[in-house]
Design a protein around this motif. Structure first.
Motif, PDB file in Angstrom:
ATOM      1  N   ARG A 224     -32.976  55.888  -6.739  1.00  0.00           N
ATOM      2  CA  ARG A 224     -32.534  54.869  -5.784  1.00  0.00           C
ATOM      3  C   ARG A 224     -33.733  54.459  -4.932  1.00  0.00           C
ATOM      4  O   ARG A 224     -33.788  54.680  -3.725  1.00  0.00           O
ATOM      5  CB  ARG A 224     -31.382  55.381  -4.922  1.00  0.00           C
ATOM      6  CG  ARG A 224     -30.101  55.563  -5.714  1.00  0.00           C
ATOM      7  CD  ARG A 224     -28.867  55.538  -4.840  1.00  0.00           C
ATOM      8  NE  ARG A 224     -28.792  56.707  -3.972  1.00  0.00           N
ATOM      9  CZ  ARG A 224     -27.762  56.958  -3.162  1.00  0.00           C
ATOM     10  NH1 ARG A 224     -26.743  56.120  -3.115  1.00  0.00           N
ATOM     11  NH2 ARG A 224     -27.740  58.021  -2.413  1.00  0.00           N
ATOM     12  N   GLU A 226     -34.693  51.653  -3.858  1.00  0.00           N
ATOM     13  CA  GLU A 226     -34.443  50.755  -2.731  1.00  0.00           C
ATOM     14  C   GLU A 226     -34.134  51.548  -1.467  1.00  0.00           C
ATOM     15  O   GLU A 226     -34.586  51.186  -0.368  1.00  0.00           O
ATOM     16  CB  GLU A 226     -33.280  49.814  -3.060  1.00  0.00           C
ATOM     17  CG  GLU A 226     -33.596  48.787  -4.139  1.00  0.00           C
ATOM     18  CD  GLU A 226     -32.380  47.937  -4.495  1.00  0.00           C
ATOM     19  OE1 GLU A 226     -32.575  46.892  -5.139  1.00  0.00           O
ATOM     20  OE2 GLU A 226     -31.238  48.326  -4.144  1.00  0.00           O
ATOM     21  N   HIS A 255     -31.157  41.887  -7.504  1.00  0.00           N
ATOM     22  CA  HIS A 255     -30.566  42.106  -6.186  1.00  0.00           C
ATOM     23  C   HIS A 255     -31.137  41.134  -5.161  1.00  0.00           C
ATOM     24  O   HIS A 255     -30.489  40.836  -4.155  1.00  0.00           O
ATOM     25  CB  HIS A 255     -30.809  43.548  -5.722  1.00  0.00           C
ATOM     26  CG  HIS A 255     -30.024  44.559  -6.485  1.00  0.00           C
ATOM     27  ND1 HIS A 255     -30.288  45.917  -6.423  1.00  0.00           N
ATOM     28  CD2 HIS A 255     -28.978  44.429  -7.336  1.00  0.00           C
ATOM     29  CE1 HIS A 255     -29.443  46.564  -7.202  1.00  0.00           C
ATOM     30  NE2 HIS A 255     -28.643  45.686  -7.769  1.00  0.00           N
ATOM     31  N   TRP A 261     -28.357  41.602   0.754  1.00  0.00           N
ATOM     32  CA  TRP A 261     -28.228  42.834  -0.018  1.00  0.00           C
ATOM     33  C   TRP A 261     -28.653  44.012   0.852  1.00  0.00           C
ATOM     34  O   TRP A 261     -29.839  44.221   1.114  1.00  0.00           O
ATOM     35  CB  TRP A 261     -29.097  42.774  -1.275  1.00  0.00           C
ATOM     36  CG  TRP A 261     -29.077  44.049  -2.061  1.00  0.00           C
ATOM     37  CD1 TRP A 261     -30.018  45.042  -2.047  1.00  0.00           C
ATOM     38  CD2 TRP A 261     -28.053  44.481  -2.972  1.00  0.00           C
ATOM     39  NE1 TRP A 261     -29.648  46.073  -2.879  1.00  0.00           N
ATOM     40  CE2 TRP A 261     -28.442  45.759  -3.461  1.00  0.00           C
ATOM     41  CE3 TRP A 261     -26.856  43.927  -3.410  1.00  0.00           C
ATOM     42  CZ2 TRP A 261     -27.670  46.454  -4.378  1.00  0.00           C
ATOM     43  CZ3 TRP A 261     -26.084  44.632  -4.320  1.00  0.00           C
ATOM     44  CH2 TRP A 261     -26.495  45.880  -4.793  1.00  0.00           C
ATOM     45  N   ASP A 265     -29.130  50.408  -3.224  1.00  0.00           N
ATOM     46  CA  ASP A 265     -28.875  51.598  -4.046  1.00  0.00           C
ATOM     47  C   ASP A 265     -29.496  51.489  -5.435  1.00  0.00           C
ATOM     48  O   ASP A 265     -29.175  52.272  -6.319  1.00  0.00           O
ATOM     49  CB  ASP A 265     -27.366  51.848  -4.164  1.00  0.00           C
ATOM     50  CG  ASP A 265     -26.611  50.681  -4.779  1.00  0.00           C
ATOM     51  OD1 ASP A 265     -27.251  49.649  -5.105  1.00  0.00           O
ATOM     52  OD2 ASP A 265     -25.374  50.781  -4.927  1.00  0.00           O
ATOM     53  N   GLY A 266     -30.388  50.500  -5.623  1.00  0.00           N
ATOM     54  CA  GLY A 266     -30.931  50.264  -6.948  1.00  0.00           C
ATOM     55  C   GLY A 266     -32.239  50.985  -7.220  1.00  0.00           C
ATOM     56  O   GLY A 266     -32.957  51.413  -6.317  1.00  0.00           O
ATOM     57  N   ARG A 267     -32.548  51.099  -8.499  1.00  0.00           N
ATOM     58  CA  ARG A 267     -33.825  51.632  -8.953  1.00  0.00           C
ATOM     59  C   ARG A 267     -34.860  50.513  -8.935  1.00  0.00           C
ATOM     60  O   ARG A 267     -34.533  49.342  -9.077  1.00  0.00           O
ATOM     61  CB  ARG A 267     -33.675  52.191 -10.375  1.00  0.00           C
ATOM     62  CG  ARG A 267     -34.957  52.798 -10.939  1.00  0.00           C
ATOM     63  CD  ARG A 267     -34.746  53.268 -12.370  1.00  0.00           C
ATOM     64  NE  ARG A 267     -33.958  54.480 -12.438  1.00  0.00           N
ATOM     65  CZ  ARG A 267     -34.450  55.703 -12.291  1.00  0.00           C
ATOM     66  NH1 ARG A 267     -35.753  55.877 -12.053  1.00  0.00           N
ATOM     67  NH2 ARG A 267     -33.668  56.761 -12.399  1.00  0.00           N
TER      68      ARG A 267
END
Length: 456
Positions: A224, A226, A255, A261, A265-267
């Protein structure tokens, strides 16, 4: 949390207090006044602010509350931040301002007298148990509050206990649209002290963006990433100021096409871009608001460069339109002309006329900035945003292009790319000064800056 018969806010699982413990807790405390910190940082400018508000409402009683705590979960409250109008008029910005109220009492030929009603530090005798039992206001739970005399020395205002605040007819800034609008409009033009605070916020934010670039290798390795970015910036914001001025947007890949945003929770993917929209809020509650879109590999790909340079050209056009007397919306129109013409040149649009470019831009290109990230939002429309720019106003210029990943009007190579470039500027007699110029904007400068930080 529940209220006891005496009004204390205690937890439902708190242990009962015996008479013996109550007597024991009330005795043998050394007097420990708070250190004399002198006047609050804004105390030199708050009297003039109150005088301007007084002149707008002669003979009327005005109430400007700091605000109340709000529950986050069960018996846990959100961190408290005073209402911006209250902070602007009093110079008080701390978490200890919960429930306090500034009242401007009509005072004949003198306009108004400002009186601050507050909850002072509770005594530790005479059966008062708040200091050790009350989870919301007790100093053993949330820290010490100044007493009335200490607050008077801090603010230069006459202070009274909150319990003595009467309820005669008054205009209340939390309920009266006309008063709320006036307070927003009075804050549109920043004084020199406010510009200094905003520059400080910008400088801390610049340092936070540098921290993020240095942290990219670890963020790229985290599932994660972000969140890692958000945390790195948040550390700088809390170390240097009150925290972030708004929820950090750390948006990688597609995103970035989501305007707000904040799930983060993103890679992170080295082949994609990171859109970072973040601002440090100073201890005086002024916030920066800056966005940079960074290539996670350290180098823009050809298509990323293409999109980025169109957004940069639009931002340059918007900045060039800033000057006293220009319409507030002029800079947005200038930026959108560049965007529409660019999209037409690419063949995304058939021509630059009309408003079809809004499919890919979605929103306006900037806003006022100050104590709130979207400052002065309750001003009347003819004053802002349909008004004209004035020297001393601080605003953002932030055009963007957001190519949704499922948009079939776009060639495949553009889908999922989001780019925004946002800077903070103060309007001057000659045009506008770029307050966030320490952060690079051009493709070449961004790549050089990232390379230098990553190598160091």
């Amino acid at each position: 949390m529940t209220d006891t018969p005496s009004g204390l806010r205690v937890g439902s699982h708190d242990l009962p207090v015996s008479p013996e413990l109550s007597r024991f807790m009330a005795a043998d405390w050394t007097a420990t006044p708070l250190p004399d910190r002198g006047l609050a940082p804004a105390s030199a400018v708050t009297p003039a602010r109150r005088a301007r508000l007084s002149a707008r409402f002669p003979g009327e009683r005005l109430i400007v509350p700091a605000g109340e705590l709000k529950v986050r979960s069960n018996d846990c409250d959100h961190r408290f931040r005073p209402h911006s109008a209250y902070a602007w008029l009093t110079g008080l910005t701390g978490e200890d301002q919960v429930g306090h109220v500034l009242v401007l009492e009509p005072s004949g030929a003198h306009g108004h007298e400002a009186v601050l009603y507050l909850r002072p530090r509770s005594p530790r005798a005479d059966g008062n148990e708040e200091f050790y039992r009350d989870r919301r206001y007790g100093e053993f739970w949330v820290g010490r509050r100044p007493d009335l005399a200490e607050t008077e020395r801090l603010t230069g205002l006459r202070c009274a206990h909150l319990d003595t605040l009467g309820s005669p007819p008054a205009r209340d800034a939390s309920r009266d649209p006309e008063l709320a609008s006036a307070l927003s409009e009075l804050r549109l033009v920043k004084d020199a002290w406010e510009v200094e605070q905003l520059q400080r916020a910008v400088d801390h934010t610049t340092a936070g963006f540098e921290d993020v670039v240095r942290a990219l290798p670890r963020a790229l390795a985290h599932p994660r990433g972000e969140r890692w970015i958000e945390g790195v910036f948040g550390l700088r914001a809390r170390a240097e100021g009150n925290g972030t001025g708004y929820e950090t947007i750390a948006a990688s890949g597609a995103h970035a096409c989501v305007l707000h945003w904040i799930r983060n929770d993103g890679r992170l993917n080295r082949d994609e871009l990171l859109l970072l929209d973040a601002g440090v809020e100073t201890d005086t509650l002024y916030t920066a608001d800056i966005t940079r879109t960074l290539p996670l590999s350290g180098r823009f790909s050809p298509v990323q460069r293409q999109v980025y340079e169109l957004v940069l050209a639009a931002q340059d056009a918007g900045i060039a339109a800033l000057r006293p007397g220009a319409g507030f919306r002029d800079f947005h129109r200038a930026a959108m002309r560049v965007i529409a013409e660019g999209l037409a040149e690419w063949g995304v649009l058939k021509n630059a006329a009309g408003d079809l470019h809004r499919r890919y831009t979605l929103c306006g290109s900037g806003h006022m900035l100050g104590l709130d990230v979207h400052d002065c939002a309750k001003a009347r429309a003819d004053t802002y945003p349909d008004g004209t720019l004035e020297e001393g106003q601080v605003l953002t210029v932030e055009p963007g292009l957001y190519f949704q990943p499922d948009d079939e009007t776009l060639p495949a190579e553009l889908r999922g790319i989001g780019v925004r470039i946002e800077d903070d500027l103060v309007v001057t007699a000659q045009g506008a000064r770029l307050m966030s110029g320490a952060l690079p904007r051009s493709v070449a400068d961004v790549e050089e800056w990232m390379g230098r930080l990553l190598a160091g």
